[in-house]
Design a protein around this motif. Structure first.
Motif, PDB file in Angstrom:
ATOM      1  N   ALA A  22       0.769  -1.160   0.065  1.00  0.00           N
ATOM      2  CA  ALA A  22      -0.039   0.066   0.027  1.00  0.00           C
ATOM      3  C   ALA A  22       1.006   1.234   0.043  1.00  0.00           C
ATOM      4  CB  ALA A  22      -1.026   0.118   1.128  1.00  0.00           C
ATOM      5  N   GLN A  99      -6.801  -1.406   0.973  1.00  0.00           N
ATOM      6  CA  GLN A  99      -6.315  -1.218   2.301  1.00  0.00           C
ATOM      7  C   GLN A  99      -7.248  -0.632   3.484  1.00  0.00           C
ATOM      8  OE1 GLN A  99      -2.986   1.114   3.649  1.00  0.00           O
ATOM      9  NE2 GLN A  99      -2.003  -1.101   4.438  1.00  0.00           N
ATOM     10  N   HIS A 167       1.526   0.984  11.462  1.00  0.00           N
ATOM     11  CA  HIS A 167       1.811   2.330  11.424  1.00  0.00           C
ATOM     12  C   HIS A 167       1.347   3.133  12.319  1.00  0.00           C
ATOM     13  CE1 HIS A 167       3.362   0.955   7.053  1.00  0.00           C
ATOM     14  NE2 HIS A 167       3.742   0.347   8.133  1.00  0.00           N
ATOM     15  N   THR A 295       7.415  -6.700   3.984  1.00  0.00           N
ATOM     16  CA  THR A 295       7.837  -5.328   3.140  1.00  0.00           C
ATOM     17  C   THR A 295       8.526  -4.671   3.824  1.00  0.00           C
ATOM     18  OG1 THR A 295       5.359  -5.463   2.692  1.00  0.00           O
ATOM     19  CG2 THR A 295       6.429  -3.543   2.081  1.00  0.00           C
ATOM     20  N   ARG A 299      15.470  -4.982  -2.430  1.00  0.00           N
ATOM     21  CA  ARG A 299      15.853  -4.314  -3.703  1.00  0.00           C
ATOM     22  C   ARG A 299      16.426  -5.360  -4.916  1.00  0.00           C
ATOM     23  NH1 ARG A 299      12.637  -1.582  -1.653  1.00  0.00           N
ATOM     24  NH2 ARG A 299      12.959   0.612  -1.374  1.00  0.00           N
ATOM     25  N   ILE A 318       6.432  -4.688  -1.958  1.00  0.00           N
ATOM     26  CA  ILE A 318       7.629  -3.763  -2.354  1.00  0.00           C
ATOM     27  C   ILE A 318       6.696  -2.519  -2.524  1.00  0.00           C
ATOM     28  CG2 ILE A 318       9.144  -3.090  -4.062  1.00  0.00           C
ATOM     29  CD1 ILE A 318       9.803  -6.177  -4.434  1.00  0.00           C
ATOM     30  N   GLY A 319       7.548  -1.406  -2.144  1.00  0.00           N
ATOM     31  CA  GLY A 319       6.695  -0.037  -2.387  1.00  0.00           C
ATOM     32  C   GLY A 319       7.441   0.741  -3.133  1.00  0.00           C
ATOM     33  N   PRO A 321       9.806   1.043  -5.338  1.00  0.00           N
ATOM     34  CA  PRO A 321      10.516   1.034  -6.570  1.00  0.00           C
ATOM     35  C   PRO A 321       9.240   0.833  -7.586  1.00  0.00           C
ATOM     36  CG  PRO A 321      11.620  -0.616  -4.924  1.00  0.00           C
ATOM     37  CD  PRO A 321      10.571   0.168  -4.402  1.00  0.00           C
ATOM     38  N   ILE A 323       7.102   3.182  -7.715  1.00  0.00           N
ATOM     39  CA  ILE A 323       6.995   4.509  -8.134  1.00  0.00           C
ATOM     40  C   ILE A 323       8.014   5.115  -9.123  1.00  0.00           C
ATOM     41  CG2 ILE A 323       6.851   6.872  -7.300  1.00  0.00           C
ATOM     42  CD1 ILE A 323       6.164   5.830  -4.291  1.00  0.00           C
ATOM     43  N   PHE A 362       8.792  11.012  -2.532  1.00  0.00           N
ATOM     44  CA  PHE A 362       8.087   9.827  -3.313  1.00  0.00           C
ATOM     45  C   PHE A 362       6.690  10.123  -3.345  1.00  0.00           C
ATOM     46  CE2 PHE A 362      11.728   7.167  -2.195  1.00  0.00           C
ATOM     47  CZ  PHE A 362      12.125   6.570  -3.039  1.00  0.00           C
ATOM     48  N   CYS A 363       6.021  10.885  -2.373  1.00  0.00           N
ATOM     49  CA  CYS A 363       4.739  11.273  -2.441  1.00  0.00           C
ATOM     50  C   CYS A 363       4.561  12.227  -3.801  1.00  0.00           C
ATOM     51  CB  CYS A 363       4.235  11.726  -1.278  1.00  0.00           C
ATOM     52  SG  CYS A 363       4.230  10.701   0.232  1.00  0.00           S
TER      53      CYS A 363
HETATM   54  C1  LIG Z   1       4.792   7.284  -0.634  1.00  0.00           C
HETATM   55  C2  LIG Z   1       4.496   6.308   0.213  1.00  0.00           C
HETATM   56  C3  LIG Z   1       3.222   6.040   0.855  1.00  0.00           C
HETATM   57  C4  LIG Z   1       3.002   4.938   1.794  1.00  0.00           C
HETATM   58  N1  LIG Z   1       1.638   4.872   2.261  1.00  0.00           N
HETATM   59  C5  LIG Z   1       1.221   3.706   2.706  1.00  0.00           C
HETATM   60  C6  LIG Z   1      -0.089   3.491   3.036  1.00  0.00           C
HETATM   61  O1  LIG Z   1      -0.955   4.074   2.751  1.00  0.00           O
HETATM   62  N2  LIG Z   1      -0.287   2.390   3.971  1.00  0.00           N
HETATM   63  C7  LIG Z   1       0.812   1.361   4.399  1.00  0.00           C
HETATM   64  O2  LIG Z   1       0.394   0.379   5.044  1.00  0.00           O
HETATM   65  N3  LIG Z   1       1.820   1.721   3.986  1.00  0.00           N
HETATM   66  C8  LIG Z   1       2.469   2.729   3.306  1.00  0.00           C
HETATM   67  N4  LIG Z   1       3.714   2.837   3.107  1.00  0.00           N
HETATM   68  C9  LIG Z   1       4.796   1.836   3.301  1.00  0.00           C
HETATM   69  C10 LIG Z   1       4.814   0.966   2.186  1.00  0.00           C
HETATM   70  O3  LIG Z   1       3.689  -0.032   2.017  1.00  0.00           O
HETATM   71  C11 LIG Z   1       6.088   0.088   2.403  1.00  0.00           C
HETATM   72  O4  LIG Z   1       5.896  -0.683   3.842  1.00  0.00           O
HETATM   73  C12 LIG Z   1       7.139   1.077   2.663  1.00  0.00           C
HETATM   74  O5  LIG Z   1       7.561   1.762   1.657  1.00  0.00           O
HETATM   75  C13 LIG Z   1       8.506   0.045   2.719  1.00  0.00           C
HETATM   76  O6  LIG Z   1       8.936  -0.628   1.334  1.00  0.00           O
HETATM   77  P1  LIG Z   1       9.632  -0.262   0.244  1.00  0.00           P
HETATM   78  O7  LIG Z   1      11.138  -0.331   0.910  1.00  0.00           O
HETATM   79  O8  LIG Z   1       9.714  -1.638  -0.796  1.00  0.00           O
HETATM   80  O9  LIG Z   1       9.344   1.124   0.009  1.00  0.00           O
HETATM   81  C14 LIG Z   1       3.926   4.006   2.057  1.00  0.00           C
HETATM   82  C15 LIG Z   1       5.268   4.205   1.570  1.00  0.00           C
HETATM   83  C16 LIG Z   1       5.715   5.262   0.769  1.00  0.00           C
HETATM   84  C17 LIG Z   1       6.722   5.388   0.074  1.00  0.00           C
END
Ligand SMILES: Cc1cc2nc3c(=O)[nH]c(=O)nc-3n(C[C@H](O)[C@H](O)[C@H](O)COP(=O)(O)O)c2cc1C
Length: 405
Positions: A22, A99, A167, A295, A299, A318-319, A321, A323, A362-363
């Protein structure tokens, strides 16, 4: 292994082990409905080859948003537009989960200065209001909202829901003895602190039946003194398994301890640790029979493969990547890519940047996907951070005007 299908307990077959976790897209309109830009992004992610796409934070209650651009699922949601979202995401064989979340004390003050929480403990950050400790009736009404949203998710074509209990949002704060100081039936022992999330899962399952995916995102720990511990997490996962959840996703932290999207810079270390919650997930997986997804920080193909072959996790979340390169899963599968984008490593260390800058960059990139059709990686980190702050301020004003607040 990453290409191997996985059958979930509810019978759904996931075509491989890669899940888009998510990420709050901030692309909904002023009525919190999905938009064409949001829909196109999900179609692109679906086409990119992941087995499962999880929407960003999708509030069950309009007064408990995580920010103004959240897509909300309730009785006011535009049904036809939402069906377009799920159809687009599923067009190339991916499955999609909503979610479902309630932000609890983590609602921005401008949206709700007195949000519902499990206690009156205020978030130790600027921009958040004075929470109200929920009554029994308010907790029951909140459970009912999760049920309504889950029923709508089913009606509108989602393959399932993920209950957000990580979170620091409402369900996560209820699990924390640091935040949940209640001495009624909803606080105290772990069983009582877990009652809210267990009640939500039970009521949702009753509503949607056994064929619909019901998953939970859970912290491995809050990483806060006196908070939800790793031992608590293992025990909670076992209780959730008994409630019939189809998989558990492991993450960690909250707004005060934002470890979920930790960013390590190459300037700090040449050897960056991947998969920072994997050790925790491994313990949780050892205690369960249902699939576990982990998660955070994956990478390289090697680390993903090892996590699966060692039996430490069943699904790789994965988050960021996604984007940078929405098509990376297909490239992993064809062998054209062994290392997925890790642009955060090129940024300066977090302590040299404004708080939240990398996350906000990232947002901003996510918002560009939805508003301009693609990301723009040439935007410097602090500029992206500031643009996102402006963007979210405009969305908040628009939301408040629409509501007449
Ligand atoms: C821009 C952004 C928005 C996120 N929004 C959510 C969210 O709405 N709900 C959630 O459970 N996690 C959210 N996360 C966390 C991601 O799901 C993930 O757990 C986190 O980015 C780590 O994974 P990554 O290293 O592959 O990016 C967000 C992360 C990013 C970068």
């Amino acid at each position: 292994m990453i290409e191997q299908p996985l059958k979930l307990p509810n019978g759904t077959l996931l075509k491989n082990r890669i899940v888009k976790s998510a990420m709050s897209e901030a692309l909904a309109d002023a009525h919190n409905n999905t938009t064409d830009g949001h829909i196109n992004l999900f179609e692109r992610w679906g086409e990119g080859g992941a087995a499962l796409l999880i929407t960003g934070n999708t509030p069950v209650d309009r007064w408990h948003l995580e920010h103004a651009g959240n897509f909300v699922l309730d009785e006011k949601t535009d049904a036809e537009q939402t069906k377009r979202l799920t159809a687009a995401a599923k067009k190339h064989g991916a499955k999609i989960l909503a979610q479902l979340a309630h932000a609890g004390r983590q609602v921005p003050e401008a949206i709700n200065p007195t949000p519902l929480s499990v206690s009156e403990l205020k978030l130790d950050l600027p921009g958040y209001g004075q929470p109200k400790s929920a009554t029994e009736e308010e907790l029951q009404a909140t459970i009912a909202k999760f049920v309504t949203s889950a029923g709508l998710a089913k009606d509108y074509g989602f393959d399932g829901v993920q209950i957000h209990a990580a979170h620091g949002y409402l369900l996560s704060s209820s699990l924390s003895p640091r935040i949940n100081m209640r001495d009624d039936a909803w606080g105290g022992s772990l069983e009582k602190r877990a009652r809210l999330v267990l009640s939500v899962v039970r009521a949702v399952r009753e509503k949607v039946g056994k064929d619909f995916i019901v998953a939970v995102k859970l912290n491995s720990s809050d990483f806060q003194k006196g908070g939800f511990s790793h031992e608590d997490s293992i025990e909670t996962a076992k209780m959730l398994e008994k409630e019939g959840v189809d998989f558990i996703e492991i993450s960690g932290g909250n707004f005060e301890t934002p470890v979920a999207y930790a960013h390590k810079s190459k300037q700090e270390s040449t050897k960056i640790r991947e998969a920072y919650f994997l050790e925790y997930a491994k313990d949780i997986k050892a205690a369960l029979d249902i699939p576990v997804m982990v998660t955070g920080g994956f990478r390289s193909r090697e680390v993903m493969e090892n996590a699966l072959t060692n039996g430490d996790a069943d699904l790789i979340g994965i988050g960021r990547p996604f984007i940078i390169d929405p098509e990376f899963p297909s490239k992993l599968f064809t062998g054209d890519m062994d290392m997925i984008p890790a642009v955060e490593r090129d940024f300066p260390p977090a302590q040299d940047l404004p708080r939240g800058a990398v996350l906000n960059w990232f947002c901003h990139q996510l918002a560009l996907h939805g508003t301009a059709g693609d990301s723009d990686l040439s935007v410097p980190v602090v500029e992206g951070h500031e643009k996102y702050l402006d963007y979210i301020e405009t969305s908040t004003k628009r939301l408040l005007e629409t509501r007449g607040q």
